[in-house]
Design an enzyme around this catalytic site. Structure first.
Site, mmCIF file in Angstrom:
data_model
loop_
_atom_site.group_PDB
_atom_site.id
_atom_site.type_symbol
_atom_site.label_atom_id
_atom_site.label_comp_id
_atom_site.label_asym_id
_atom_site.label_seq_id
_atom_site.Cartn_x
_atom_site.Cartn_y
_atom_site.Cartn_z
ATOM 1 N N SER A 279 42.781 35.438 35.340
ATOM 2 C CA SER A 279 43.993 35.437 36.157
ATOM 3 C C SER A 279 44.749 34.142 35.994
ATOM 4 O O SER A 279 44.160 33.091 35.732
ATOM 5 C CB SER A 279 43.592 35.630 37.626
ATOM 6 O OG SER A 279 44.665 35.307 38.478
ATOM 7 N N TYR B 186 38.387 33.165 44.916
ATOM 8 C CA TYR B 186 38.724 34.185 43.917
ATOM 9 C C TYR B 186 39.110 33.496 42.601
ATOM 10 O O TYR B 186 38.526 33.765 41.547
ATOM 11 C CB TYR B 186 39.874 35.088 44.394
ATOM 12 C CG TYR B 186 40.531 35.814 43.249
ATOM 13 C CD1 TYR B 186 41.750 35.383 42.736
ATOM 14 C CD2 TYR B 186 39.890 36.881 42.637
ATOM 15 C CE1 TYR B 186 42.317 36.009 41.649
ATOM 16 C CE2 TYR B 186 40.457 37.515 41.549
ATOM 17 C CZ TYR B 186 41.680 37.070 41.051
ATOM 18 O OH TYR B 186 42.236 37.682 39.968
ATOM 19 N N LYS C 212 37.058 33.105 38.761
ATOM 20 C CA LYS C 212 37.598 33.400 37.419
ATOM 21 C C LYS C 212 37.452 32.169 36.522
ATOM 22 O O LYS C 212 37.118 32.273 35.340
ATOM 23 C CB LYS C 212 39.074 33.812 37.522
ATOM 24 C CG LYS C 212 39.296 35.150 38.214
ATOM 25 C CD LYS C 212 38.623 36.286 37.459
ATOM 26 C CE LYS C 212 38.848 37.632 38.105
ATOM 27 N NZ LYS C 212 38.169 38.726 37.368
HETATM 28 C C1 WQD Z 1 53.786 37.075 45.255
HETATM 29 C C2 WQD Z 1 54.919 36.372 45.976
HETATM 30 C C3 WQD Z 1 54.250 35.307 48.027
HETATM 31 C C4 WQD Z 1 53.274 39.060 50.104
HETATM 32 C C5 WQD Z 1 47.932 36.832 43.711
HETATM 33 C C6 WQD Z 1 46.699 36.279 43.053
HETATM 34 C C7 WQD Z 1 46.725 36.597 41.586
HETATM 35 C C8 WQD Z 1 46.886 38.073 41.406
HETATM 36 C C9 WQD Z 1 48.153 38.556 42.088
HETATM 37 C C10 WQD Z 1 44.766 39.146 41.137
HETATM 38 C C11 WQD Z 1 54.518 35.019 46.555
HETATM 39 C C12 WQD Z 1 55.235 36.437 48.312
HETATM 40 C C13 WQD Z 1 53.654 38.138 49.143
HETATM 41 C C14 WQD Z 1 54.041 39.209 51.282
HETATM 42 C C15 WQD Z 1 55.559 37.529 50.487
HETATM 43 N N1 WQD Z 1 45.760 38.775 41.906
HETATM 44 N N2 WQD Z 1 54.776 37.389 49.344
HETATM 45 N N3 WQD Z 1 55.156 38.426 51.432
HETATM 46 O O1 WQD Z 1 49.964 35.254 45.370
HETATM 47 O O2 WQD Z 1 51.396 35.360 43.244
HETATM 48 O O3 WQD Z 1 49.068 36.202 43.181
HETATM 49 O O4 WQD Z 1 48.016 38.206 43.475
HETATM 50 O O5 WQD Z 1 44.624 39.034 39.963
HETATM 51 O O6 WQD Z 1 45.507 36.163 41.006
HETATM 52 O O7 WQD Z 1 46.712 34.873 43.186
HETATM 53 O O8 WQD Z 1 50.783 37.468 44.441
HETATM 54 O O9 WQD Z 1 51.890 39.395 45.445
HETATM 55 O O10 WQD Z 1 50.426 37.936 46.920
HETATM 56 O O11 WQD Z 1 52.660 37.082 46.141
HETATM 57 O O12 WQD Z 1 56.581 36.835 50.652
HETATM 58 O O13 WQD Z 1 53.736 40.024 52.209
HETATM 59 O O14 WQD Z 1 55.322 37.158 47.103
HETATM 60 O O15 WQD Z 1 54.521 34.187 48.853
HETATM 61 O O16 WQD Z 1 55.641 34.142 46.451
HETATM 62 P P1 WQD Z 1 50.356 35.959 44.119
HETATM 63 P P2 WQD Z 1 51.403 38.044 45.794
#
Ligand code: WQD
Length: 334
Positions: A125, A150, A154
């Site tokens: 990741s 997590y 990885k």
């Molecule tokens: C994306 C953006 C949030 C939810 C994580 C893991 C990564 C991978 C993908 C597994 C950010 C914003 C999110 C919400 C929001 N997982 N957000 N409101 O954190 O980039 O990555 O998931 O492989 O390893 O680290 O993904 O989709 O959680 O967030 O504003 O309800 O959306 O702040 O900017 P992230 P995400």
């Protein structure tokens, strides 16, 4: 015909990769414990491709089961998708995450070695980059500084694989660092179905659009980005799955080595841009409100995926509109 062994084969990324590999004429033996997926996905894979996979229910920590799988099937390589992947969950359950995401890979590698199967694709990741030292992120960027178990799990497995290759250059390993996989198969038969309240942006937006959730909380609009909201490299799950077909071909050609690739599109989109695209392509409102930042979040993260383009002859083809359309189509079809 030799088979590709896919762990976590009914999960989000595993199931889409099974479809693309079957479409490419590969034979598959799969393993899943249904801890974050459903048995019915096997039928959906058959419905999409017209093909069956050999399937075993169980856990990678069960070495007796792994022995049985390797004894009963002629395996050419292994693709490991079986891992817990919730950043938030991992903070509250570190032992479960390290056992499931690290010990299970060691158990798998031991059995692979005993059966002289040394060709392996590992799903890592972009989280291993921590707070990236430069954007866009290349594979040479420093890794470490992960902010949750997590991501650290990885990082640990990547280190294990590097040590393994250093000890025995007959191993043939590809590490894929996923950015933000989103969307679903165009049929709407398989997609991302997190249990409970989604932690990730796209499934949350889809549930708000589908009126299963009331409103999207946008975690902060004070980042140093065009509209202040977080920027990420969202990649369509079909493009991600197709990259694994290219990875299989690459390892079949090379016979040994250790290869690391970022799997992203090279484009970053903000939370509000994603909301806007989702509303436009699906002609639907997604109510949202700006709230405080989420702990552990970084402002900007997107890939330089030119190495995968050059060495795997792979490039993401689907755009943000496809991602939004297919994500909504899936949740609508359920
Ligand atoms: C994306 C953006 C949030 C939810 C994580 C893991 C990564 C991978 C993908 C597994 C950010 C914003 C999110 C919400 C929001 N997982 N957000 N409101 O954190 O980039 O990555 O998931 O492989 O390893 O680290 O993904 O989709 O959680 O967030 O504003 O309800 O959306 O702040 O900017 P992230 P995400």
């Amino acid at each position: 015909m030799k088979k590709i062994f896919i762990t976590g084969c009914t999960g989000y990324i595993g199931s889409h990769t099974c479809v693309e590999l079957l479409n490419a004429g590969k034979k598959i033996v799969g393993l899943d414990n249904f801890s974050n997926s459903k048995r019915e996905v096997l039928d959906k894979i058959k419905q999409i491709t017209g093909k069956n996979i050999t399937f075993y229910e169980g856990d990678m920590l069960d070495k007796t089961l792994l022995e049985k799988i390797f004894t009963e099937n002629e395996i050419e390589m292994v693709i490991d998708f079986a891992a817990y992947k919730s950043v938030g969950d991992s903070v509250s359950k570190p032992i479960e995450y390290y056992v499931n995401n690290v010990s299970s890979v060691l158990s798998l590698l031991q059995v692979m070695k005993e059966h002289n199967v040394k060709t392996f694709i590992f799903s890592s990741s972009a989280t291993v980059y921590g707070n990236p030292e430069m954007i866009p992120i290349t594979e040479n960027c420093k890794i470490g500084g992960t902010t949750n178990p997590y991501g650290t799990s990885k990082l640990y497995v990547e280190g294990i694989l590097k040590d393994l290759y250093q000890s025995d250059h007959s191993w043939n390993i590809c590490i894929f660092r996923y950015f933000n996989p989103v969307g679903a198969h165009q049929s709407g038969l398989i997609g991302e179905e997190p249990n409970g309240i989604p932690a990730n942006l796209m499934p949350f937006i889809a549930k708000v659009a589908n009126k299963e959730l009331e409103c999207l909380n946008v975690f902060g609009n004070d980042y140093d980005t065009k509209d202040g909201t977080g920027v990420r490299d969202y990649i369509h799950i079909i493009d991600l799955a197709k990259a694994h077909v290219c990875g299989v071909e690459k390892l079949n050609k090379e016979k040994h080595g250790l290869y690391i690739y970022n799997l992203g599109t090279g484009a970053g989109y903000s939370v509000l841009e994603m909301v806007e695209a989702f509303q436009k392509v699906n002609n639907i409102k997604v109510p949202y409100k700006i709230v405080g930042r989420r702990a552990g979040d970084i402002g900007v993260c997107y890939a330089d995926s030119s190495l995968a383009e050059k060495e795997l002859n792979w490039k993401a083809e689907l755009g943000i509109e496809d991602m939004c359309r297919d994500a909504y189509n899936y949740i609508n079809k359920k």
